[in-house]
Scaffold this active site. Structure first.
Site, PDB file in Angstrom:
ATOM      1  N   SER A 191       0.811  -1.215   0.000  1.00  0.00           N
ATOM      2  CA  SER A 191       0.000   0.000   0.000  1.00  0.00           C
ATOM      3  C   SER A 191       0.846   1.267   0.000  1.00  0.00           C
ATOM      4  O   SER A 191       0.462   2.257  -0.628  1.00  0.00           O
ATOM      5  CB  SER A 191      -0.914   0.010   1.231  1.00  0.00           C
ATOM      6  OG  SER A 191      -1.739  -1.112   1.209  1.00  0.00           O
TER       7      SER A 191
ATOM      8  N   HIS B 261       0.630   4.491   4.734  1.00  0.00           N
ATOM      9  CA  HIS B 261      -0.136   5.126   3.658  1.00  0.00           C
ATOM     10  C   HIS B 261       0.269   6.587   3.495  1.00  0.00           C
ATOM     11  O   HIS B 261       0.522   7.060   2.379  1.00  0.00           O
ATOM     12  CB  HIS B 261      -1.626   5.034   3.954  1.00  0.00           C
ATOM     13  CG  HIS B 261      -2.165   3.649   3.869  1.00  0.00           C
ATOM     14  ND1 HIS B 261      -3.514   3.359   3.959  1.00  0.00           N
ATOM     15  CD2 HIS B 261      -1.549   2.447   3.712  1.00  0.00           C
ATOM     16  CE1 HIS B 261      -3.702   2.059   3.858  1.00  0.00           C
ATOM     17  NE2 HIS B 261      -2.511   1.491   3.712  1.00  0.00           N
TER      18      HIS B 261
END
Length: 389
Positions: free
Chosen positions: A275, A333
């Protein structure tokens, strides 16, 4: 979405709750496992003696000055100097290797173009088509079907964009790692090297390997779908070699940001997933083309701009980091997204446009290693009567 570790029971490997965690969720600890399947039978206590002891414990008041239970051991915060140096070194090597790879790719394309022109002249000069017709007729039915299948695969591969071809290789690596998670004999190795945790003894190598690691199929499909969607745009903006450098560097940098947040909060749990790197790709494209229209695969009627999508994702991850949401690694993230925005705005000028000295040095090393021949094919002239090295 670099998700955190869950309690996993796979085959004969068991993971237990670590006493050093401050959160309610357990962390994967491969060192606290049963050494054998046999345990000593607990000694049976006499019920009469047990009742007497319980009554004495209940009735006897605590004496004054008696020390209480010992405090829980303090968790030693991990040192992050080595991961930081690994991040800087790996990112530098990624961009240096990408610059050299671009040089070699351009050189190979020039040579291929020359060979293609010579081959075309050779084919045009040969008018004997009966030879190829007879060669095809001599093949068996299976060989013909195999050649047709190879031709179809080659046509499909050529129909893909350069970004989609590059993303296909990344997807293949992630799929291979996902299969390795299903092998019981590899569980300890996968946990040690393919999950990132600042409290682990192995800190540096998992920073890059965990960026290709997914335990859940849904997790991998979601990440790879986003990568496939934005691969054509990012490669058209940066090129294949620069995209690979950004992707690998973003995976390590996002993990480093995750290390910092985990160490600051005292919540040590393993993370895995691509991610952080995928968020860097998404953020770079959305920053470069903020007016591009995006949509949701299950809701095609809902459209929004790329700039608004990036702002929403950053806001959600910021809220998750502040409020302590524990489903995803929001720090990773945010680290990947901020790196993608920074690289498109400033990093490209600071890093990639200054690669010329390294490429010249590599060109000189290649020229010396070519036994005195230049890349253009002409002999190299040496002064001073020196011989070839």
């Amino acid at each position: 979405m670099a998700c955190r570790g869950f309690i996993i029971k796979w085959g004969k490997t068991e993971f237990y709750r670590s006493p050093n965690t401050f959160s309610r969720c357990s962390r994967l600890n491969p060192y606290q496992q049963q050494r054998s399947g046999f345990r000593r039978e607990a000694k049976r206590t006499d019920p009469k003696k047990g009742n007497v002891n319980q009554q004495q414990t209940k009735t006897s008041p605590p004496e004054a000055g008696t020390p209480g239970p010992p405090p829980p051991p303090k968790v030693r915060r991990p040192r992050l100097f080595r991961p930081l140096m690994f991040t800087v070194g790996f990112a530098g090597c990624s961009f240096g290797g990408a610059a050299i790879l671009q040089y070699e790719t351009l050189k190979a394309r020039v040579q291929t173009a020359k060979d293609g022109e010579e081959l075309e002249k050779l084919v045009m000069g040969s008018q004997d088509m009966a030879y190829w017709h007879n060669w095809w007729n001599q093949l068996s039915s299976f060989q013909r079907q195999l050649l047709l299948l190879v031709s179809m695969v080659d046509d499909f591969w050529r129909s893909l964009t350069e970004g989609q071809r590059t993303a296909t290789g990344i997807i293949a690596v992630n799929a291979a790692v996902l299969c390795c998670w299903r092998i019981p004999a590899m569980q300890r190795t996968m946990i040690k090297y393919f999950t990132s945790n600042p409290a682990s003894k192995t800190q540096c190598l998992p920073m890059i390997l965990s960026s290709f690691s997914h335990y859940s199929i849904i997790h991998m499909v979601a990440n790879m779908y986003v990568l496939w969607t934005f691969s054509s745009g990012i490669v058209s903006l940066l090129g294949k070699e620069q995209f690979l450098a950004v992707y690998l560097s973003a995976g390590v940098i996002s993990t480093m940001v995750s290390y910092l947040c985990k160490t600051a909060s005292g919540r040590f749990y393993p993370s895995l997933g691509a991610s952080g790197a995928v968020m860097a790709v998404l953020a770079a494209v959305c920053t470069k083309v903020p007016e591009a229209k995006l949509g949701i695969i299950f809701l095609p009627m809902v459209t929004f701009t790329a700039g608004n999508a990036l702002k929403a994702l950053v806001a959600i991850d910021t809220a998750g980091l502040i409020l302590g949401w524990r489903l995803f690694d929001h720090a990773a993230h945010l680290g990947g997204a901020l790196f993608g925005v920074w690289y498109v705005a400033y990093g490209h000028k600071l890093i990639w446009r200054r690669r010329e000295p390294l490429v010249k040095l590599w060109h000189e090393l290649r020229s010396k290693g070519g036994k005195g021949s230049r890349p253009g094919g002409g002999p190299e002239v040496r002064g001073g009567g020196g011989g070839q090295q």
